[in-house]
Design a protein around this motif. Structure first.
Motif, PDB file in Angstrom:
ATOM      1  N   PHE A  63      83.175   4.050  -7.851  1.00 23.47           N
ATOM      2  CA  PHE A  63      84.410   4.369  -7.659  1.00 23.47           C
ATOM      3  C   PHE A  63      84.924   5.420  -6.770  1.00 23.47           C
ATOM      4  N   VAL A  64      84.477   6.371  -6.796  1.00 27.53           N
ATOM      5  CA  VAL A  64      84.818   7.797  -6.105  1.00 27.53           C
ATOM      6  C   VAL A  64      84.502   7.773  -4.997  1.00 27.53           C
ATOM      7  N   PHE A  65      82.717   7.752  -4.683  1.00 30.78           N
ATOM      8  CA  PHE A  65      82.449   7.129  -3.422  1.00 30.78           C
ATOM      9  C   PHE A  65      83.217   6.383  -2.386  1.00 30.78           C
ATOM     10  N   ALA A  66      84.063   5.230  -3.277  1.00 30.36           N
ATOM     11  CA  ALA A  66      84.999   4.139  -2.518  1.00 30.36           C
ATOM     12  C   ALA A  66      85.762   5.132  -1.728  1.00 30.36           C
ATOM     13  N   ILE A  67      86.611   5.882  -2.824  1.00 25.18           N
ATOM     14  CA  ILE A  67      87.782   6.655  -2.104  1.00 25.18           C
ATOM     15  C   ILE A  67      87.686   7.661  -0.879  1.00 25.18           C
ATOM     16  N   MET A  68      86.026   8.505  -1.407  1.00 20.03           N
ATOM     17  CA  MET A  68      85.551   9.426   0.284  1.00 20.03           C
ATOM     18  C   MET A  68      85.456   8.328   0.962  1.00 20.03           C
ATOM     19  N   CYS A  69      85.525   7.724   1.081  1.00 17.63           N
ATOM     20  CA  CYS A  69      84.854   6.277   1.885  1.00 17.63           C
ATOM     21  C   CYS A  69      86.336   5.752   2.885  1.00 17.63           C
ATOM     22  N   ALA A  70      87.287   5.588   1.968  1.00 15.69           N
ATOM     23  CA  ALA A  70      88.646   5.523   2.320  1.00 15.69           C
ATOM     24  C   ALA A  70      89.340   6.160   3.200  1.00 15.69           C
ATOM     25  N   GLN A  71      89.105   7.660   2.506  1.00 14.33           N
ATOM     26  CA  GLN A  71      89.571   8.745   3.157  1.00 14.33           C
ATOM     27  C   GLN A  71      89.077   8.995   4.653  1.00 14.33           C
ATOM     28  N   ILE A  72      87.341   8.733   4.922  1.00 16.12           N
ATOM     29  CA  ILE A  72      87.376   9.163   6.407  1.00 16.12           C
ATOM     30  C   ILE A  72      87.265   7.733   7.294  1.00 16.12           C
ATOM     31  N   GLY A  73      88.048   7.032   6.454  1.00 14.25           N
ATOM     32  CA  GLY A  73      88.442   5.951   7.718  1.00 14.25           C
ATOM     33  C   GLY A  73      87.046   4.582   7.922  1.00 14.25           C
ATOM     34  N   GLN A  74      86.585   4.751   6.797  1.00 15.32           N
ATOM     35  CA  GLN A  74      84.949   3.536   6.662  1.00 15.32           C
ATOM     36  C   GLN A  74      85.592   2.203   5.547  1.00 15.32           C
ATOM     37  N   THR A  75      86.684   1.506   6.737  1.00 11.13           N
ATOM     38  CA  THR A  75      86.981   0.384   5.685  1.00 11.13           C
ATOM     39  C   THR A  75      85.770   0.043   4.718  1.00 11.13           C
ATOM     40  N   SER A  76      84.503  -0.871   5.444  1.00  9.84           N
ATOM     41  CA  SER A  76      84.224  -2.345   4.760  1.00  9.84           C
ATOM     42  C   SER A  76      83.510  -0.694   3.752  1.00  9.84           C
ATOM     43  N   MET A  77      82.713   0.081   4.010  1.00  7.50           N
ATOM     44  CA  MET A  77      82.406   0.784   2.835  1.00  7.50           C
ATOM     45  C   MET A  77      83.082   0.631   1.273  1.00  7.50           C
ATOM     46  N   PHE A  78      83.999   0.929   2.233  1.00 11.96           N
ATOM     47  CA  PHE A  78      85.475   1.328   0.637  1.00 11.96           C
ATOM     48  C   PHE A  78      86.100  -0.029   0.274  1.00 11.96           C
ATOM     49  N   PHE A  79      85.700  -0.995   0.588  1.00  8.61           N
ATOM     50  CA  PHE A  79      85.719  -2.602  -0.187  1.00  8.61           C
ATOM     51  C   PHE A  79      84.210  -2.461  -0.629  1.00  8.61           C
ATOM     52  N   TRP A  80      83.286  -2.974  -0.104  1.00 10.91           N
ATOM     53  CA  TRP A  80      82.361  -3.272  -0.968  1.00 10.91           C
ATOM     54  C   TRP A  80      82.044  -2.472  -1.460  1.00 10.91           C
ATOM     55  N   LEU A  81      82.310  -1.304  -1.829  1.00 12.46           N
ATOM     56  CA  LEU A  81      82.445  -0.196  -3.055  1.00 12.46           C
ATOM     57  C   LEU A  81      83.156  -0.504  -4.296  1.00 12.46           C
ATOM     58  N   PHE A  82      84.698  -0.883  -3.656  1.00 11.84           N
ATOM     59  CA  PHE A  82      85.513  -0.856  -4.656  1.00 11.84           C
ATOM     60  C   PHE A  82      85.196  -2.359  -5.547  1.00 11.84           C
ATOM     61  N   PHE A  83      84.508  -3.586  -4.739  1.00  8.85           N
ATOM     62  CA  PHE A  83      84.484  -4.666  -5.251  1.00  8.85           C
ATOM     63  C   PHE A  83      82.947  -4.238  -6.288  1.00  8.85           C
ATOM     64  N   SER A  84      82.290  -3.910  -5.659  1.00  8.42           N
ATOM     65  CA  SER A  84      81.348  -3.306  -6.473  1.00  8.42           C
ATOM     66  C   SER A  84      81.899  -2.972  -7.389  1.00  8.42           C
ATOM     67  N   VAL A  85      82.318  -1.731  -7.623  1.00 10.35           N
ATOM     68  CA  VAL A  85      83.092  -1.628  -9.323  1.00 10.35           C
ATOM     69  C   VAL A  85      83.103  -2.301 -10.013  1.00 10.35           C
ATOM     70  N   MET A  86      84.069  -3.298  -9.958  1.00  2.00           N
ATOM     71  CA  MET A  86      84.483  -4.183 -10.457  1.00  2.00           C
ATOM     72  C   MET A  86      83.228  -5.689 -11.078  1.00  2.00           C
ATOM     73  N   ALA A  87      82.260  -5.683 -10.249  1.00  2.00           N
ATOM     74  CA  ALA A  87      80.919  -6.734 -10.085  1.00  2.00           C
ATOM     75  C   ALA A  87      80.086  -5.564 -11.694  1.00  2.00           C
ATOM     76  N   LEU A  88      80.349  -4.175 -11.622  1.00  2.00           N
ATOM     77  CA  LEU A  88      79.017  -3.608 -12.193  1.00  2.00           C
ATOM     78  C   LEU A  88      79.810  -3.590 -13.884  1.00  2.00           C
ATOM     79  N   ASN A  89      81.316  -3.185 -14.617  1.00  2.00           N
ATOM     80  CA  ASN A  89      82.422  -3.595 -14.694  1.00  2.00           C
ATOM     81  C   ASN A  89      81.634  -5.132 -15.781  1.00  2.00           C
TER      82      ASN A  89
END
Length: 323
Positions: A192-218
């Motif tokens: 989740f922290v890496f997803a937020i970092m990617c969102a801050q630097i404009g890596q939109t696709s990385m953010f959504f992939w990591l965001f869905f990965s958080v839900m998948a892991l849980n």
């Protein structure tokens, strides 16, 4: 099923029939766990990280790589400021291509590791979900939390009756399994922290992939740990049932023993009328069959006949019985 917890909602199968798309969502989230686990863990089991799972994870990454290309084409910043070549700070450059490249490399390493463990005679459990690289962080954080939780438990034991004071050593530490703690809390939070970092630097696709990965892991780790917990609870329930049956046969008054004694007597009376039923009970519930036989000596012979002794030299059929 016996090894499933009580769920008044009916479980995933019922909810999937009520909520449209829930089953499909859970199915897709399962695909998301593969790529992120490849980066987070090592020492997978042979039947956990399979070729099919590898390709499922690859498809997920390729889809997000394609989505990142669309983001680059329709980047609103380029509409406002235009494109000025390779040094343009507003030109979108996705990291998904690099992620796919490292996914290939790490997957090959995982497959080679599984193969090497197999040929060297050191295989891990085939359904092992691997060991997290973040385990040292989980161990450190769990130690800090245990300092606080252990103090709370010690305080509670000072309040309860002194007859339970001897149980204190068995109650500590509160958090014991560093692998479960790491998978349930440290890994999702890190992603989740890496997803937020990617969102801050404009890596939109990385953010959504990591965001869905958080839900998948849980979702994935929660279901897996619940299944493991259910297995442990099944064993503990069998021990409790065996103690209740033993107390009922010995006439010891304990919670559940009176009801169990009545149940054994009723089953024994039914077995007297239909002796064949004791053989069915012996196959499905051997402890109960032994209790019935102990309470009614006439039925003891039926139990013994259902399991005749096997002597050296006897031929054994596919059911493990002497021929």
């Amino acid at each position: 099923m016996r090894n499933q917890p009580r769920d008044v909602t009916g479980g995933d199968q019922v909810l999937s029939g009520i909520i449209p798309g829930l089953g499909l969502m859970n199915y897709i989230l399962g695909w998301f766990t593969v790529p992120i686990e490849v980066f987070l863990r090592r020492d997978f089991g042979e039947r956990y990280f399979t070729r099919a799972n590898f390709f499922a994870g690859l498809i997920v990454l390729v889809i997000f790589r394609f989505a990142s290309s669309l983001v680059g084409i329709f980047n609103p910043l380029t509409w406002l400021f235009g494109s000025r070549g390779g040094d343009d700070p507003y030109v979108y450059v996705s990291w998904m291509g690099t992620v796919i490249e490292y996914y290939f490399y790490l997957s090959i390493i995982h497959f080679l590791r599984i193969w090497w463990n197999d040929i060297t005679g050191r295989p891990v459990h085939s359904y092992s979900s691997g060991r997290s690289w973040l385990r040292p962080i989980g161990w450190f954080l769990m130690g800090i939390l245990n300092r606080f939780l252990n103090a709370v438990v010690r305080l509670l034991f000072k309040i309860i009756p002194k007859t339970n004071q001897d149980r204190l050593p068995g109650a500590l530490p509160v958090l014991r399994d560093v692998d479960i703690f790491t998978e349930r809390f440290v890994e999702p939070f890190t992603v989740f922290v890496f997803a937020i970092m990617c969102a801050q630097i404009g890596q939109t696709s990385m953010f959504f992939w990591l965001f869905f990965s958080v839900m998948a892991l849980n979702f994935s780790t929660g279901a897996r740990h619940q299944a493991q917990r259910s297995y442990v609870l099944d064993i503990r329930d069998q021990l409790i049932d065996a103690k209740i049956i033993n107390d009922a046969l010995r006439g010891i008054d304990s919670p559940g023993s009176e009801r169990m004694e009545q149940f054994i007597k009723e089953t024994a009376r039914e077995a007297e009328r239909t002796p064949e039923i004791i053989q069915v009970i012996e196959k499905t519930h051997p402890t109960l069959a032994d209790a019935i036989a102990a309470m009614n000596p006439q039925l003891k012979k039926s139990v013994q006949r259902s399991n005749p002794p096997i002597f050296p030299g006897d031929s054994i059929n596919t059911n493990g019985e002497a021929i």
